[in-house]
Write an enzyme that holds these catalytic residues in place. Structure first.
Site, PDB file in Angstrom:
ATOM      1  N   GLY A  57     -20.347   2.990  -4.933  1.00 24.12           N
ATOM      2  CA  GLY A  57     -21.572   2.337  -4.485  1.00 24.12           C
ATOM      3  C   GLY A  57     -22.737   3.296  -4.657  1.00 24.12           C
ATOM      4  O   GLY A  57     -22.529   4.493  -4.857  1.00 24.12           O
ATOM      5  N   CYS A  84     -15.247   7.092  -6.482  1.00 22.23           N
ATOM      6  CA  CYS A  84     -16.636   7.542  -6.469  1.00 22.23           C
ATOM      7  C   CYS A  84     -17.147   7.656  -5.025  1.00 22.23           C
ATOM      8  O   CYS A  84     -16.651   8.469  -4.267  1.00 22.23           O
ATOM      9  CB  CYS A  84     -17.485   6.606  -7.342  1.00 22.23           C
ATOM     10  N   TYR A  85     -18.083   6.812  -4.605  1.00 25.80           N
ATOM     11  CA  TYR A  85     -18.539   6.845  -3.212  1.00 25.80           C
ATOM     12  C   TYR A  85     -17.348   6.673  -2.262  1.00 25.80           C
ATOM     13  O   TYR A  85     -17.330   7.239  -1.168  1.00 25.80           O
ATOM     14  CB  TYR A  85     -19.575   5.735  -2.994  1.00 25.80           C
ATOM     15  N   HIS A 171     -14.723   6.611 -12.627  1.00 26.66           N
ATOM     16  CA  HIS A 171     -14.464   5.176 -12.481  1.00 26.66           C
ATOM     17  C   HIS A 171     -13.284   4.731 -13.356  1.00 26.66           C
ATOM     18  O   HIS A 171     -13.459   4.504 -14.549  1.00 26.66           O
ATOM     19  CB  HIS A 171     -15.710   4.375 -12.865  1.00 26.66           C
ATOM     20  N   GLU A 173     -11.936   1.920 -13.435  1.00 29.26           N
ATOM     21  CA  GLU A 173     -12.007   0.487 -13.733  1.00 29.26           C
ATOM     22  C   GLU A 173     -12.833   0.167 -14.982  1.00 29.26           C
ATOM     23  O   GLU A 173     -12.765  -0.945 -15.492  1.00 29.26           O
ATOM     24  CB  GLU A 173     -12.557  -0.284 -12.519  1.00 29.26           C
ATOM     25  N   ASP A 229     -17.164 -23.536 -15.844  1.00 29.86           N
ATOM     26  CA  ASP A 229     -16.684 -23.597 -14.463  1.00 29.86           C
ATOM     27  C   ASP A 229     -16.683 -25.021 -13.906  1.00 29.86           C
ATOM     28  O   ASP A 229     -15.675 -25.491 -13.370  1.00 29.86           O
ATOM     29  CB  ASP A 229     -17.538 -22.706 -13.545  1.00 29.86           C
ATOM     30  N   LYS A 375     -14.003 -15.470 -13.956  1.00 34.72           N
ATOM     31  CA  LYS A 375     -14.313 -16.256 -15.157  1.00 34.72           C
ATOM     32  C   LYS A 375     -13.157 -16.291 -16.171  1.00 34.72           C
ATOM     33  O   LYS A 375     -12.799 -17.352 -16.678  1.00 34.72           O
ATOM     34  CB  LYS A 375     -15.551 -15.634 -15.827  1.00 34.72           C
TER      35      LYS A 375
END
Ligand code: XMP
Length: 586
Positions: A57, A84-85, A171, A173, A229, A375
């Site tokens: 964050g 991270c944070y 990170h 991810e 969607d 999605k």
């Protein structure tokens, strides 16, 4: 509506980072059901969880009011990975040391792994990672050892094998961390002991049962947009309740792309949706937008018109009585519980959640069959339901349609010649830090992406840079021409957009870009009132984006076809990344 039939094995604790949802998506890609919750969520909520990931964050643990975690969390015996944070928060809440950074570290770094750890099992000792942080952990808490470092970050990963708690400064991810998915896999399976339980397409029967449970003996009404969607959500409802009990409408605002209304009609015909109607409202929308040029006002007018038309449609049938509920195509990142606060909302007003519909939501007269899916998962479900690939793989398209791609100008104004280019007083929206900008555009006589950001930094008056692709007039005959949204200009934009899409599809370029807006700007002269801007971009989630280089032969075909459209003076190429520009101009 999260999936009540499935208990998350992993919770992502959101500390406000832009990658929070990406972490959950990656865990789900591993076949493990994960949900996002606020970082302060009480530890008791996690009694059945196998593991927790605290997200990154933008905050510093030293700021007042920065996101935190429940005091009992790190003593609950649940495996934790802080990113991270998240790592800084773990160190700060235990007895480690976090040092406030001044400059920070952003971008690629080389990670050196110090020794054996279950988190890095099977991962190369030296590898590329992605860093984006200001503060750093400078001493690990008692019981933790330093597992990895980079040149500039001595404590790039920490771990405590006894408590199964780990932290990483980088990170895992994001794709730029080459072995990031392997690290997440180690955490999820080897450390937390999760089992595979998640395969979106296999959830279809459960979702259909949920629809029947929520609806009871009531019917469902849908407003569909022609997007993936709402169409997948409608299809699920049709399957769950049958076509007689599911009605729908699509509003043709006159701000649609060429052939869009016919395309939507074709899809719903093939779904066997008998009670599906198309509401023609072109004149109402164009009339309301007449003479309006300010982007936020345009968005507001389009949003309000939508509500008005939707209310008319609802009142035209039995849909407001107790026998009907409203179906919506809301997906997981848009839901409130998942921290659905799209940053884009600060920059531009989206109108997916309109006020009239809010009343039905408040009265719980609503069903959102896709509210626990991302999605990509919605596309997977759509494929399983037999919806055509050409439909499921469509690019995202903004709610306000071509209305926000048809730029106006309040008055005639000259284009200013400057050293190295021109400044045209056509304003567009940009984003720097988390703030909105609204500034003129810089025109340059080349298509050099490498120097685009530099050029903007050197000209603080602008937030966007476009290169000349071709012109029907010399530059000194071009100026900004007073104009608004008119049927003529909408037709011109629709035509240009259709030409670009056709050529892009033919050259297989369409599948190589994430989105390809075509924008009409009021730059012209000598009876040719407008110019066309090409904006092909790469993106992962629309939060950041890169302008894409197009193959020369395709660019030349587009230039020639666009310059042949009546009224087009010039063709430009948007070289701006996001930030500092936004994807759409308004
Ligand atoms: P920006 O222009 O903010 O766009 O960089 C990011 C992504 O959001 C889309 N967009 C919208 N989508 N309603 C939507 O559903 C809207 O009002 C809207 N405005 C922008 C844009 O096309 C891009 O994909």
């Amino acid at each position: 509506m999260n999936d009540p039939a499935l208990e998350p094995q992993i919770y992502i604790l959101d500390t406000g980072g832009q990658y929070t949802h990406l972490i959950a998506r990656k865990v789900r890609e591993l076949g493990v059901y994960a949900e996002v919750v606020a970082s302060e969520t009480e530890t008791s909520r996690f009694s059945k969880a196998k593991g927790l990931i605290i997200s990154g964050g933008p905050s510093s643990v030293y700021e007042d009011g920065s996101p935190t975690i429940d005091g009992a969390l790190l003593r609950a015996g649940i495996p934790v990975l802080g990113i991270c944070y998240g790592q800084q928060l773990m160190a700060y809440r235990l007895d480690g040391a976090v040092t406030k950074g001044v400059k920070g570290e952003y971008g690629l770094a080389h990670l050196d792994i110090a020794g054996a750890s279950p988190l890095f099992r099977g991962v190369a000792n030296h590898q590329q990672v992605w860093m984006s942080h200001r503060d750093t952990v400078t001493a690990p808490p008692t019981g933790y050892s330093v597992l990895a470092s980079t040149d500039t970050c001595a404590v790039a990963a920490i771990g405590n094998e006894a408590t199964r708690q780990y932290g990483v400064q980088f990170h895992p991810e994001v794709v730029h961390t080459t072995e990031g998915l392997k690290i997440l896999r180690n955490f999820v399976f080897a450390i937390c002991g999760c089992t595979e339980d998640w395969q979106p397409a296999s959830r279809i029967p459960v979702v259909e049962q949920q629809i029947r449970d929520v609806a009871g003996d009531r019917n469902i009404f849908f407003f569909v947009s022609g997007g993936v969607d709402s169409t997948v959500a409608y299809t699920l409802c049709l399957r769950a309740l049958g076509e007689a009990r599911v009605h729908g409408a699509y509003v043709d605002t006159g701000l649609m792309r060429e052939g869009e209304t016919e395309f939507v009609r074709g899809i719903f015909d093939s779904l066997g949706a008998r009670h599906f109607r198309i509401e023609l409202a072109q004149e109402e929308f164009l009339g309301a937008l007449d003479g309006v040029t300010e982007p936020e006002r345009k968005r507001k007018i389009i949003g309000e018109k939508f509500v008005e038309i939707q209310e008319t449609v609802l009142e035209s049938g039995p849909y407001l009585d107790g026998q009907w509920i409203l179906g919506q195509g809301t997906i997981y990142p848009d839901t409130i519980e998942s921290g659905g606060t799209a940053k884009a909302d600060l920059i531009k007003t989206h109108h997916n959640r309109v006020a009239g519909i809010q009343k039905l939501i408040d009265a719980k007269r609503i069903v959102e069959p896709l509210a626990s899916f991302y999605k990509d998962e919605v596309r997977e479900i759509g494929r399983e339901l037999g919806l055509p690939a050409a439909f499921l793989d469509r690019h995202p398209f903004p709610g306000p349609g071509l209305g926000i791609r048809c730029l106006g100008a309040e008055r005639d104004e000259p284009i200013e010649v400057i050293d190295g280019g021109w400044i045209a007083p056509v304003h567009s929206v940009g984003v720097q830090g988390d703030s909105r900008s609204y500034r003129p555009v810089l025109i340059v006589d080349h298509l050099d992406h490498a120097h685009a950001t530099e050029a903007i930094n050197a000209n603080q008056r602008v937030n966007r840079v476009i290169g000349i692709v071709g012109r029907n007039l010399p530059m000194d005959r071009l100026s900004v021409i007073a104009s608004g949204i008119s049927p003529d200009r909408m037709d011109r934009l629709r035509h240009a957009d259709a030409v670009v899409r056709r050529l892009s599809l033919e050259a297989d370029f369409e599948s190589q870009v994430w989105q390809f807006p075509v924008v009409l700007i009021p730059v012209g002269g000598d009876g040719l009132p407008d110019s066309v801007v090409l904006r092909p971009i790469h993106s992962v989630d629309g939060m950041t984006a890169q302008s894409v280089v197009m193959p020369k032969p395709l660019l030349h075909r587009m230039r020639d076809a666009l310059l042949a459209i009546p009224g087009v003076a010039a063709v430009f190429y948007d070289l701006t990344h996001k930030p500092p520009g936004t994807i759409e101009w308004e």
